[in-house]
Enzyme design. Structure first.
Site, short mmCIF file in Angstrom:
data_model
loop_
_atom_site.label_atom_id
_atom_site.label_comp_id
_atom_site.label_asym_id
_atom_site.label_seq_id
_atom_site.Cartn_x
_atom_site.Cartn_y
_atom_site.Cartn_z
N ASN A 107 0.85 -1.21 0.00
CA ASN A 107 0.00 0.00 0.00
C ASN A 107 0.87 1.24 0.00
OD1 ASN A 107 -2.45 1.54 0.25
ND2 ASN A 107 -1.98 1.82 2.43
N HIS A 109 0.77 5.24 1.32
CA HIS A 109 0.01 6.11 2.23
C HIS A 109 0.63 7.51 2.17
CE1 HIS A 109 -2.58 7.13 5.56
NE2 HIS A 109 -1.56 7.78 6.09
C1 GRF Z 1 -2.69 8.71 -3.02
O1 GRF Z 1 -2.37 9.91 -2.40
C2 GRF Z 1 -2.39 7.55 -2.12
O2 GRF Z 1 -1.32 7.76 -1.26
C3 GRF Z 1 -3.66 7.44 -1.31
O3 GRF Z 1 -4.70 7.74 -2.20
C4 GRF Z 1 -4.20 8.59 -3.25
C5 GRF Z 1 -4.54 7.93 -4.53
O4 GRF Z 1 -4.40 8.77 -5.63
N1 GRF Z 1 -3.74 6.13 -0.70
P1 GRF Z 1 -4.52 8.18 -7.12
O5 GRF Z 1 -5.88 7.50 -7.22
O6 GRF Z 1 -3.40 7.20 -7.33
O7 GRF Z 1 -4.44 9.37 -8.01
#
Ligand code: GRF
Length: 201
Positions: A107, A109
């Site tokens: 994941n 974050h």
């Molecule tokens: C990212 O900031 C990620 O860290 C978080 O959700 C966002 C997803 O953005 N978990 P995207 O859909 O990849 O543009």
């Protein structure tokens, strides 16, 4: 070459960074399947444009999260996925997926874990007034936002930053870091030691 299943819920800009890294030869992987928890997610458009098979789940399916994850697991297995990559996936991963992919779910974050866990990592760090936040990539286990940390990058919050400029900084780090970390995994350089810490060779 490893086969990735990427799980999304929204814009899919991290998915796009992974797709681009594969096509630029920077990531020795194939995105075998994109799964979205929202049928209207823009990330599905990106997947279709790249010719990647997709699966979208209606929100009713998640009334039974175990059933939803069993469906996803079956589809990932059929696509011969080796690693599951969460990229803005807003659902909690539960037992059917965790058991099928132990230490193989990753994941990203948008904060420096263990600070600012949860769905609003960027906003929460901004509102807290911290001077440094960042990006964390970690393995997923049964404890939300708590699995072994693979990589982190700091991002300074400057006096003139507003929420939008901080979001831009975080996302641009994410888009570089996620493909790099996946390449470390693709080349078998990432392991978890006996104390549960990640080692990178
Ligand atoms: C990212 O900031 C990620 O860290 C978080 O959700 C966002 C997803 O953005 N978990 P995207 O859909 O990849 O543009």
């Amino acid at each position: 070459m490893i086969r990735l299943g990427v799980l999304i819920s929204g814009s899919g800009s991290n998915l796009q960074a992974i797709i681009d890294a594969v096509s630029d030869g920077e990531l020795d992987a194939e995105v075998a399947l994109v799964v979205s928890s929202r049928p209207e997610a823009y990330g599905l458009v990106r997947a279709h444009a790249a010719g990647i098979p997709t699966m979208a789940l209606a929100k009713e399916v998640y009334r039974d999260p175990l059933y939803a994850d069993a469906l996803i697991e079956a589809e990932l297995r059929a696509a011969r996925v080796d690693y599951v990559v969460l990229a803005g996936y807003m659902r909690k991963v539960c037992r059917p997926l965790l058991e099928a992919y132990p230490d193989r779910i990753i994941n990203i974050h948008p904060a420096l874990l263990p600070s600012f866990k949860g769905a609003h990592g960027i906003l929460d760090a901004y509102n807290a007034g911290v001077k440094v936040t960042g990006v964390t990539i970690h393995f997923v286990n049964e404890e939300y936002d708590k699995g072994p940390i693979i990589a982190q990058r700091p991002v300074a919050i400057e006096e003139d930053d507003v929420l939008e400029s901080l979001e831009e900084k975080i996302h641009s780090i994410e888009h570089r870091l996620y493909p790099q970390v996946l390449q470390l995994i693709a080349t078998a350089r990432v392991s978890i030691d006996q104390s549960g810490k990640v080692r990178i060779q």
